[in-house]
Design a protein around this motif. Structure first.
Motif, PDB file in Angstrom:
ATOM      1  N   GLN A   1       0.699  -0.731  -0.161  1.00 24.16           N
ATOM      2  CA  GLN A   1      -0.488   0.545  -0.030  1.00 24.16           C
ATOM      3  C   GLN A   1       0.819   1.435   0.100  1.00 24.16           C
ATOM      4  OE1 GLN A   1      -2.494   0.976  -0.597  1.00 24.16           O
ATOM      5  NE2 GLN A   1      -3.274   3.189   0.726  1.00 24.16           N
TER       6      GLN A   1
ATOM      7  N   THR B   1      -3.362   1.128  -3.740  1.00 27.96           N
ATOM      8  CA  THR B   1      -4.065   1.134  -3.570  1.00 27.96           C
ATOM      9  C   THR B   1      -5.212   1.903  -5.550  1.00 27.96           C
ATOM     10  OG1 THR B   1      -5.092   2.866  -2.141  1.00 27.96           O
ATOM     11  CG2 THR B   1      -5.942   0.978  -1.961  1.00 27.96           C
ATOM     12  N   GLU B   2      -4.594   3.003  -5.413  1.00 24.95           N
ATOM     13  CA  GLU B   2      -4.571   4.102  -6.595  1.00 24.95           C
ATOM     14  C   GLU B   2      -3.725   2.988  -8.116  1.00 24.95           C
ATOM     15  OE1 GLU B   2      -3.518   8.424  -4.927  1.00 24.95           O
ATOM     16  OE2 GLU B   2      -1.945   7.113  -5.022  1.00 24.95           O
TER      17      GLU B   2
ATOM     18  N   ALA C   1      -6.571   0.305  -8.737  1.00 23.33           N
ATOM     19  CA  ALA C   1      -6.857   1.371  -9.541  1.00 23.33           C
ATOM     20  C   ALA C   1      -6.726   1.059 -10.716  1.00 23.33           C
ATOM     21  CB  ALA C   1      -7.924   1.854  -8.684  1.00 23.33           C
TER      22      ALA C   1
ATOM     23  N   LYS D   1      -6.600  -2.419 -13.005  1.00 25.69           N
ATOM     24  CA  LYS D   1      -8.638  -2.263 -12.818  1.00 25.69           C
ATOM     25  C   LYS D   1      -8.465  -1.890 -14.055  1.00 25.69           C
ATOM     26  CE  LYS D   1     -13.084  -2.428 -11.169  1.00 25.69           C
ATOM     27  NZ  LYS D   1     -14.053  -1.235 -10.857  1.00 25.69           N
TER      28      LYS D   1
ATOM     29  N   ASP E   1     -12.988   2.139   0.130  1.00 27.54           N
ATOM     30  CA  ASP E   1     -13.399   2.212  -1.240  1.00 27.54           C
ATOM     31  C   ASP E   1     -12.745   1.585  -1.955  1.00 27.54           C
ATOM     32  OD1 ASP E   1     -14.545   4.326  -2.397  1.00 27.54           O
ATOM     33  OD2 ASP E   1     -12.683   5.210  -3.327  1.00 27.54           O
ATOM     34  N   ALA E   2     -11.488   0.596  -1.965  1.00 29.30           N
ATOM     35  CA  ALA E   2     -11.538   0.119  -2.925  1.00 29.30           C
ATOM     36  C   ALA E   2     -11.290  -0.844  -3.405  1.00 29.30           C
ATOM     37  CB  ALA E   2      -9.707  -0.418  -3.001  1.00 29.30           C
TER      38      ALA E   2
ATOM     39  N   LYS F   1     -15.885  -0.363  -4.830  1.00 32.53           N
ATOM     40  CA  LYS F   1     -14.743  -0.379  -6.057  1.00 32.53           C
ATOM     41  C   LYS F   1     -14.571  -1.203  -6.949  1.00 32.53           C
ATOM     42  CE  LYS F   1     -14.375   4.530  -5.672  1.00 32.53           C
ATOM     43  NZ  LYS F   1     -14.200   5.653  -5.929  1.00 32.53           N
TER      44      LYS F   1
ATOM     45  N   SER G   1     -10.935  -2.555  -7.024  1.00 35.07           N
ATOM     46  CA  SER G   1     -10.073  -2.339  -7.567  1.00 35.07           C
ATOM     47  C   SER G   1      -8.736  -3.499  -6.963  1.00 35.07           C
ATOM     48  CB  SER G   1      -9.772  -1.022  -6.934  1.00 35.07           C
ATOM     49  OG  SER G   1     -10.098  -0.217  -7.416  1.00 35.07           O
TER      50      SER G   1
END
Length: 194
Positions: free
Chosen positions: A117, A125-126, A129, A132, A154-155, A158, A160
């Motif tokens: 992370q 996570t960015e 995303a 993905k 959130d990830a 969504k 991700s």
């Protein structure tokens, strides 16, 4: 879309092996660009074509073991994970940054991605995303000792990331989670490659 319309796809401006491999995996029919040749005068082009010279393309790797990409900016973590997962029979690819991970993904077919992370430039996570969006036929996991619950939740919500795993890890638990990720990949995307 072009294939559904009965048309061929042509990519212009291909300058690297990574771009070429990405386009091949996404069913691009024809490509041109500096990766293949600089512009040539007509007589040299004719000689090149008549020589029948072709690029040596990597095989589709249908017989390759399942491939996992590990992304972490700490060399000791990458080394430990690499040792652990190679013993399980996986093909393990390593990246020490998001930019290296994208270069690897462009060149190599990857089923499972495990990312830290906390990394410079882009968080896990960015990164996942973006992966993905660009490589939706992957199963993505975060393995980290840091957890900002909002970013992780959130990830996951969504889509991700498939799962969040904690550092320090238990070897047996991590191996089990990686096996589960490959099972998930096979269930979701394996039929496309059978």
């Amino acid at each position: 879309m072009s294939h559904k319309l009965g048309k061929i796809t042509l990519a212009e401006g291909v300058e690297s092996e990574e771009q070429m491999q990405y386009l091949r995996r996404n069913d691009c029919d024809e490509m041109q660009g500096y990766f293949f040749s600089r512009p040539l005068p007509a007589d040299q082009l004719a000689a090149l074509r008549s020589a029948g010279k072709r690029l040596a393309l990597a095989s589709g790797r249908d017989d390759a073991p399942p491939t996992v990409l590990l992304v972490d900016d700490e060399p000791s973590i990458l080394s430990a994970l690499n040792r652990l997962l190679r013993r399980e029979g996986y093909r393990v690819l390593l990246a020490d940054s998001a930019s290296t991970a994208f270069a690897v993904l462009a060149r190599e077919p990857v089923a499972v991605i495990v990312s830290d992370q906390r990394m410079p430039v882009m968080t896990g996570t960015e990164l996942l995303a973006r992966v993905k969006t660009l490589y939706p036929r992957t199963v993505r996991l975060v393995l980290s000792g840091y957890s900002e619950i909002t970013a992780v939740t959130d990830a996951i919500n969504k889509g991700s990331i498939h799962k969040y795993l904690s550092k320090p890890w238990d070897d047996e638990h991590l191996k089990s989670e990686i096996r589960d990720a490959f099972r998930t990949w096979k269930e979701r995307f394996g039929k496309e490659h059978d």
